[in-house]
Design an enzyme around this catalytic site. Structure first.
Site, PDB file in Angstrom:
ATOM      1  N   TYR A 157       1.036  -1.375  -0.340  1.00 35.37           N
ATOM      2  CA  TYR A 157       0.264  -0.076  -0.158  1.00 35.37           C
ATOM      3  C   TYR A 157       1.043   1.346  -0.160  1.00 35.37           C
ATOM      4  O   TYR A 157       0.489   1.822  -0.696  1.00 35.37           O
ATOM      5  CB  TYR A 157      -0.293   0.396   1.510  1.00 35.37           C
ATOM      6  CG  TYR A 157      -1.729   0.954   1.474  1.00 35.37           C
ATOM      7  CD1 TYR A 157      -2.939   1.828   0.850  1.00 35.37           C
ATOM      8  CD2 TYR A 157      -1.482   2.677   2.868  1.00 35.37           C
ATOM      9  CE1 TYR A 157      -3.758   2.722   0.632  1.00 35.37           C
ATOM     10  CE2 TYR A 157      -1.908   3.090   1.961  1.00 35.37           C
ATOM     11  CZ  TYR A 157      -3.214   3.690   1.651  1.00 35.37           C
ATOM     12  OH  TYR A 157      -3.081   4.771   1.765  1.00 35.37           O
ATOM     13  N   LYS A 161       0.954   3.981  -2.945  1.00 34.41           N
ATOM     14  CA  LYS A 161       0.674   5.733  -2.462  1.00 34.41           C
ATOM     15  C   LYS A 161       2.279   6.842  -2.820  1.00 34.41           C
ATOM     16  O   LYS A 161       1.994   7.771  -3.597  1.00 34.41           O
ATOM     17  CB  LYS A 161       0.477   6.037  -1.229  1.00 34.41           C
ATOM     18  CG  LYS A 161      -1.756   5.862  -1.112  1.00 34.41           C
ATOM     19  CD  LYS A 161      -2.172   6.189  -2.175  1.00 34.41           C
ATOM     20  CE  LYS A 161      -3.475   5.666  -2.019  1.00 34.41           C
ATOM     21  NZ  LYS A 161      -4.341   5.900  -2.493  1.00 34.41           N
TER      22      LYS A 161
END
Length: 170
Positions: A157, A161
């Site tokens: 994740y 990002k």
């Protein structure tokens, strides 16, 4: 109020949470809002709230984890409203999986929706955004997890990002 009067906005991940709040606010500000999410029922609820308040909205369910889904969303939005002024990419996933248990499927799903969809949506939207009276706007919702914070079980994740932040800076 009416700061977005006459503008057309696509908001992804608009069925719940932050995306829902963005879509509702855009509707109150006078934008015609394309509400997009995976679940039709979530989209319908947001559209109902926007129209009940006097706004204009249209629901499009889309799987933005696929290039075709992102492209189709933008094409359908353009066909329905005839224009696009604002693109908000808010949809994302954050499955907690320790690195040593990370599978290709989880990694691919995370990178596809959180990062690759930035490219796919922006590429599809750019021609319409360029025709917008003010040149259009692209808003990408990222996370401090990508640049400033370390969270166990979210390496994939965080990478997605951080990539999104790099995309925006470029």
């Amino acid at each position: 109020m009416n700061r977005l009067n006459g503008k057309v906005a696509v908001v992804t991940g608009a069925g719940k949470g932050i995306g829902r709040a963005i879509a509702l606010r855009f509707g109150r500000e006078g934008a015609k809002v394309v509400v997009s999410d995976l679940r039709a029922s979530d989209c319908a609820s947001v559209v109902e709230d926007i129209t009940r308040a006097g706004g204009t909205a249209y629901a499009i369910t889309a799987d933005l984890g696929r290039h075709e889904g992102a492209t189709l969303l933008i094409e359908q939005a353009g066909k329905y409203f005839g224009a696009l002024d604002i693109l908000v990419h808010n949809a994302g996933i954050y499955p907690h999986v320790p690195l040593e248990q990370l599978t290709d499927d989880v990694l691919d799903a995370t990178l596809n929706l959180n990062l690759k969809a930035c490219f796919w949506l922006t590429l599809a939207a750019t021609p319409m955004l360029k025709r917008s009276a003010d040149g259009g706007r692209v808003v990408m919702m990222s996370s401090s997890t990508g640049t400033d914070n370390a969270v166990p079980g979210l390496a994939h994740y965080a990478a997605s990002k951080a990539g999104m932040t790099g995309f925006v800076k470029s």
